[in-house]
Design a protein around this motif. Sequence first.
Motif, short mmCIF file in Angstrom:
data_model
loop_
_atom_site.label_atom_id
_atom_site.label_comp_id
_atom_site.label_asym_id
_atom_site.label_seq_id
_atom_site.Cartn_x
_atom_site.Cartn_y
_atom_site.Cartn_z
N MET A 1 0.82 -1.19 0.00
CA MET A 1 0.00 0.00 0.00
C MET A 1 0.86 1.25 0.00
SD MET A 1 -2.67 1.84 0.59
CE MET A 1 -3.93 1.30 1.61
N LEU A 2 1.73 1.36 1.01
CA LEU A 2 2.61 2.52 1.10
C LEU A 2 3.59 2.53 -0.07
CD1 LEU A 2 3.29 4.98 2.73
CD2 LEU A 2 4.74 3.58 4.17
N THR A 3 4.06 1.36 -0.45
CA THR A 3 4.97 1.25 -1.60
C THR A 3 4.29 1.74 -2.86
OG1 THR A 3 6.00 -0.65 -0.55
CG2 THR A 3 6.46 -0.32 -2.88
N THR A 4 3.05 1.37 -3.05
CA THR A 4 2.30 1.81 -4.22
C THR A 4 2.17 3.32 -4.25
OG1 THR A 4 1.05 -0.26 -4.18
CG2 THR A 4 0.12 1.56 -5.45
N ALA A 5 1.90 3.93 -3.11
CA ALA A 5 1.78 5.38 -3.04
C ALA A 5 3.11 6.05 -3.35
CB ALA A 5 1.28 5.81 -1.67
N LEU A 6 4.20 5.50 -2.85
CA LEU A 6 5.52 6.07 -3.12
C LEU A 6 5.92 5.91 -4.59
CD1 LEU A 6 7.42 4.95 0.10
CD2 LEU A 6 6.62 7.24 -0.48
N VAL A 7 5.60 4.75 -5.18
CA VAL A 7 5.87 4.54 -6.61
C VAL A 7 5.05 5.52 -7.44
CG1 VAL A 7 5.50 2.90 -8.51
CG2 VAL A 7 6.62 2.15 -6.42
N ALA A 8 3.80 5.72 -7.07
CA ALA A 8 2.94 6.67 -7.80
C ALA A 8 3.48 8.09 -7.69
CB ALA A 8 1.51 6.60 -7.26
N ALA A 9 3.96 8.46 -6.50
CA ALA A 9 4.49 9.81 -6.32
C ALA A 9 5.79 10.01 -7.09
CB ALA A 9 4.73 10.07 -4.83
N ARG A 10 6.63 8.99 -7.10
CA ARG A 10 7.95 9.14 -7.72
C ARG A 10 7.91 9.03 -9.25
NH1 ARG A 10 12.02 10.49 -9.75
NH2 ARG A 10 14.05 9.58 -9.49
N TYR A 11 7.15 8.08 -9.77
CA TYR A 11 7.23 7.79 -11.20
C TYR A 11 6.01 8.18 -12.02
CZ TYR A 11 11.25 5.10 -9.75
OH TYR A 11 12.46 4.73 -9.22
N PHE A 12 4.88 8.45 -11.36
CA PHE A 12 3.65 8.74 -12.09
C PHE A 12 3.01 10.07 -11.70
CE2 PHE A 12 4.02 4.08 -11.94
CZ PHE A 12 4.14 3.83 -13.30
N GLY A 13 3.80 10.98 -11.18
CA GLY A 13 3.30 12.32 -10.84
C GLY A 13 2.20 12.32 -9.81
N GLY A 14 2.18 11.35 -8.92
CA GLY A 14 1.17 11.27 -7.88
C GLY A 14 -0.12 10.59 -8.30
N ASN A 15 -0.18 10.06 -9.52
CA ASN A 15 -1.38 9.38 -10.00
C ASN A 15 -1.45 7.99 -9.38
OD1 ASN A 15 -3.36 7.99 -11.50
ND2 ASN A 15 -3.01 9.33 -13.26
N LEU A 16 -2.33 7.82 -8.39
CA LEU A 16 -2.42 6.57 -7.66
C LEU A 16 -2.93 5.42 -8.51
CD1 LEU A 16 -3.80 7.92 -4.28
CD2 LEU A 16 -1.47 7.22 -4.79
N VAL A 17 -3.81 5.71 -9.44
CA VAL A 17 -4.36 4.66 -10.31
C VAL A 17 -3.24 4.05 -11.17
CG1 VAL A 17 -5.98 4.17 -12.18
CG2 VAL A 17 -6.66 5.67 -10.32
N LEU A 18 -2.39 4.91 -11.75
CA LEU A 18 -1.28 4.40 -12.54
C LEU A 18 -0.28 3.63 -11.66
CD1 LEU A 18 -0.54 7.35 -14.99
CD2 LEU A 18 -1.73 5.21 -15.46
N GLY A 19 -0.06 4.10 -10.44
CA GLY A 19 0.81 3.39 -9.52
C GLY A 19 0.27 2.03 -9.16
N GLN A 20 -1.04 1.94 -8.93
CA GLN A 20 -1.67 0.65 -8.63
C GLN A 20 -1.56 -0.29 -9.82
OE1 GLN A 20 -5.63 2.10 -7.32
NE2 GLN A 20 -5.39 0.59 -5.70
N ARG A 21 -1.82 0.23 -11.00
CA ARG A 21 -1.75 -0.59 -12.21
C ARG A 21 -0.33 -1.13 -12.42
NH1 ARG A 21 -3.91 2.70 -16.72
NH2 ARG A 21 -5.78 2.57 -15.45
N TYR A 22 0.66 -0.29 -12.22
CA TYR A 22 2.05 -0.71 -12.38
C TYR A 22 2.39 -1.81 -11.37
CZ TYR A 22 7.11 -0.69 -12.15
OH TYR A 22 8.42 -1.07 -12.14
N MET A 23 2.05 -1.61 -10.10
CA MET A 23 2.36 -2.60 -9.07
C MET A 23 1.64 -3.92 -9.33
SD MET A 23 4.62 -1.25 -7.13
CE MET A 23 4.64 -2.21 -5.63
N GLU A 24 0.44 -3.86 -9.86
CA GLU A 24 -0.31 -5.09 -10.16
C GLU A 24 0.33 -5.83 -11.34
OE1 GLU A 24 -4.83 -6.33 -11.47
OE2 GLU A 24 -4.48 -4.42 -10.46
N GLN A 25 0.70 -5.11 -12.39
CA GLN A 25 1.25 -5.75 -13.58
C GLN A 25 2.67 -6.27 -13.38
OE1 GLN A 25 0.90 -2.76 -16.59
NE2 GLN A 25 -1.29 -3.13 -16.92
N HIS A 26 3.51 -5.52 -12.68
CA HIS A 26 4.92 -5.89 -12.57
C HIS A 26 5.28 -6.64 -11.30
CE1 HIS A 26 4.97 -2.80 -15.69
NE2 HIS A 26 6.05 -3.43 -16.13
#
Length: 155
Positions: free
Chosen positions: A1-26
Motif C-alpha cells: 500500500m505505502l509502496t504503491t503510493a511512493l511509486v505513484a508519487a515518484r514515477y507517475f506524478g502522484g497518480n495513484l491509479v497508474l501506480g496501482q496498475r504498475y504494481m499489479e502488472q509488474h
Amino acid sequence: MLTTALVAARYFGGNLVLGQRYMEQHWGQQSLNKGGFNRQLYALADTLVGLFAPFGQLLKGLHTEARYVIDSFPVAVWHNTRIPRCKLLTGKSYHGRCASKRSWFYGFKVQLVATTDGIPVDYYIHANSEANQTGLRALAPDLPKGSVRYTDAGY
C-alpha cells in the motif's frame, strides 16, 4: 500500500491509479478499488507525517552543499465557480488568488523547503488566504548554520 503510493508519487506524478496498475502488472500486487485504497492511505497519514520529519532532518544533515529553495504552490480543491457546492472545506480563509496562474481558487497553499536537487526536507500546509510570509513564519525551517536560502519575491 505505502509502496504503491511512493511509486505513484515518484514515477507517475502522484497518480495513484497508474501506480496501482504498475504494481499489479509488474509485482503481482492485488489492488483495492479506488475508494478502499484512498481510505487505507488516509489511515496512514499520521505514520507518513511521523516518517517525514526524521527523514527531512537526516537529509538536511547529508546535504553538504547547504543550499535550499523555499517556495509555495497552490492545491486547488474547487474551482472558483463551484465553491458554493464544496462540502470538504468551509469558510473564506480557503478562498484566494494564485498570482502565477492568474486565477482564483478554493484550497490550500503548501510552503516547501527543498534542496537544490529538488528533494523536499520540510513543508507546511495552510489556508489559501494566508500570505507566504505567514506560512514561512509558521514553517520556521531549521536549516544548518551558514546555509543559503533561495526564495522568490513573495518572501
